[in-house]
Motif scaffolding. Structure first.
Motif, PDB file in Angstrom:
ATOM      1  N   SER A   1      72.519   0.189  63.273  1.00 19.37           N
ATOM      2  CA  SER A   1      71.669   0.233  64.472  1.00 19.37           C
ATOM      3  C   SER A   1      72.285   1.126  65.542  1.00 19.37           C
ATOM      4  O   SER A   1      71.574   1.824  66.274  1.00 19.37           O
ATOM      5  CB  SER A   1      71.447  -1.184  65.023  1.00 19.37           C
ATOM      6  OG  SER A   1      72.651  -1.726  65.551  1.00 19.37           O
TER       7      SER A   1
ATOM      8  N   MET B   1      65.022   3.138  66.058  1.00 22.00           N
ATOM      9  CA  MET B   1      64.535   4.461  65.663  1.00 22.00           C
ATOM     10  C   MET B   1      63.140   4.737  66.230  1.00 22.00           C
ATOM     11  O   MET B   1      62.836   5.851  66.651  1.00 22.00           O
ATOM     12  CB  MET B   1      64.534   4.565  64.135  1.00 22.00           C
ATOM     13  CG  MET B   1      65.929   4.494  63.528  1.00 22.00           C
ATOM     14  SD  MET B   1      65.955   4.111  61.756  1.00 22.00           S
ATOM     15  CE  MET B   1      65.173   5.575  61.081  1.00 22.00           C
TER      16      MET B   1
ATOM     17  N   SER C   1      66.887  -1.886  62.228  1.00 24.82           N
ATOM     18  CA  SER C   1      67.285  -0.703  62.992  1.00 24.82           C
ATOM     19  C   SER C   1      66.117   0.243  63.248  1.00 24.82           C
ATOM     20  O   SER C   1      66.192   1.103  64.131  1.00 24.82           O
ATOM     21  CB  SER C   1      68.393   0.047  62.246  1.00 24.82           C
ATOM     22  OG  SER C   1      69.573  -0.718  62.218  1.00 24.82           O
ATOM     23  N   HIS C   2      65.035   0.071  62.503  1.00 25.54           N
ATOM     24  CA  HIS C   2      63.862   0.913  62.755  1.00 25.54           C
ATOM     25  C   HIS C   2      63.217   0.623  64.108  1.00 25.54           C
ATOM     26  O   HIS C   2      62.476   1.456  64.629  1.00 25.54           O
ATOM     27  CB  HIS C   2      62.838   0.741  61.627  1.00 25.54           C
ATOM     28  CG  HIS C   2      63.209   1.482  60.373  1.00 25.54           C
ATOM     29  ND1 HIS C   2      64.176   1.029  59.505  1.00 25.54           N
ATOM     30  CD2 HIS C   2      62.757   2.663  59.868  1.00 25.54           C
ATOM     31  CE1 HIS C   2      64.285   1.880  58.500  1.00 25.54           C
ATOM     32  NE2 HIS C   2      63.452   2.880  58.693  1.00 25.54           N
TER      33      HIS C   2
ATOM     34  N   GLN D   1      71.007   8.549  67.308  1.00 20.45           N
ATOM     35  CA  GLN D   1      70.350   9.561  66.477  1.00 20.45           C
ATOM     36  C   GLN D   1      71.367  10.217  65.544  1.00 20.45           C
ATOM     37  O   GLN D   1      71.335  11.416  65.308  1.00 20.45           O
ATOM     38  CB  GLN D   1      69.667  10.612  67.340  1.00 20.45           C
ATOM     39  CG  GLN D   1      68.664  10.034  68.322  1.00 20.45           C
ATOM     40  CD  GLN D   1      68.317  11.019  69.411  1.00 20.45           C
ATOM     41  OE1 GLN D   1      67.996  12.158  69.110  1.00 20.45           O
ATOM     42  NE2 GLN D   1      68.355  10.594  70.654  1.00 20.45           N
TER      43      GLN D   1
ATOM     44  N   ALA E   1      71.585   4.639  64.641  1.00 21.44           N
ATOM     45  CA  ALA E   1      70.159   4.895  64.844  1.00 21.44           C
ATOM     46  C   ALA E   1      69.881   5.186  66.315  1.00 21.44           C
ATOM     47  O   ALA E   1      69.091   6.072  66.653  1.00 21.44           O
ATOM     48  CB  ALA E   1      69.345   3.692  64.371  1.00 21.44           C
TER      49      ALA E   1
END
Length: 293
Positions: A88, A145, A141-142, A94, A91
């Motif tokens: 995470s 993102m 973790s999306h 980036q 993420a």
């Protein structure tokens, strides 16, 4: 005549009792407190949003590992927490090191198992540790993102918060509508071997609720989506979200535990509350990443 009248009079009371037994009041209380917190933290973004997601990942992964230990497995919890939070974190920044983290995690877990005294269930111990990292750490973790997507592609930062709101609203609309329709109209079991309380009527109600909220969102804070796209996206999220809920129900049924924890009144644990988001957020992220933003 008297018996028939009594039976008719009892129907509204029976429906009311079903709703009260279904813990509607604590569920509404959690929504009234939780939604504003999510709104302001998501709007703020940055490290505050990362910490919120990390808290969700930690609580969810802890509950998952508790379930696995109840099943007799012994996952490497510390390694699991570290790897999930590392994913995470990268993420949020980036970073491009996620494949490195996943590779290192797999190697460390296998090497650590070599030094365990009892080797009778080594494959299972390693498998549930890695599965927990992927299921909760990677999928969770999306959320980061999705919030960081505008910075990734060079568009307005505020869109990231809107995308997270959209994911949360569609997912919770599905859960809430499915729950209410199931309590009020549920007669036919959906997949009783996995979740005996879920009904076909509830599932259809969840799709209807998500489609309606998807359409409303296109008229308010996601004008970059057409009304038709909002409805179709709502239906897709409605299907995927309910599948995510069924997957967690499958895990709990295999373990023999009803709720992953008693953290949230009327909802169970963090994993019970966010199981659908673990499925819907990645779908939304890749949809917007490749087709919209």
């Amino acid at each position: 005549m008297s018996d028939g009248a009594n039976q008719n009079d009892s129907r509204p009371n029976s429906a009311l009792r079903r709703f009260l037994k279904a813990d509607i009041v604590p569920r509404l209380g959690v929504i009234l407190l939780g939604v504003p917190c999510l709104f302001f933290i998501t709007l703020r973004g940055g490290v505050f949003f990362l910490l919120l997601v990390d808290l969700i990942i930690l609580l969810g992964l802890r509950e998952f590992y508790i379930l696995m230990k109840a099943k007799g497995y012994r996952p490497f919890e510390a390694l699991g927490y570290f790897c999930a939070l590392a994913i995470s974190g990268y993420a949020w920044r980036q970073g491009v090191a996620v494949p490195l983290i996943l590779t290192a995690s797999l190697l460390l877990i296998m090497i650590r198992e070599v030094f365990r005294k009892e080797i009778s269930r080594s494959l299972g111990h390693m498998a549930v540790t890695v599965f927990g990292i992927m299921y909760i750490g990677w999928l969770g973790s999306h959320l980061v993102m999705l919030r960081q997507l505008p910075a990734t592609v060079g568009v307005e930062d505020g869109i990231g918060a809107r995308l997270v709101f959209l994911a949360a609203l569609l997912t919770w609309a599905t859960d809430t509508a499915a729950y209410l329709f199931g309590v009020a109209f549920g007669r036919h079991k959906l997949i009783p071997r996995i979740s005996p309380n879920k009904t076909v009527e509830g599932a259809l109600g969840g799709l209807l609720g998500a489609a309606l909220v998807g359409w409303i969102c296109t008229k308010t804070f996601t004008p970059f989506l057409t009304p038709l796209a909002g409805i179709l996206l709502g239906v897709v999220i409605g299907v995927v979200g309910q599948l995510g809920d069924l997957v967690e129900s499958l895990i709990k049924r295999d373990v023999g535990i009803k709720d992953s924890a008693e953290l949230i009144p009327g909802h169970g644990g963090a994993l019970d509350r966010f199981d659908s988001l673990l499925f819907t957020v990645p779908v939304l992220y890749y949809y917007f990443r490749f087709f919209i933003v």
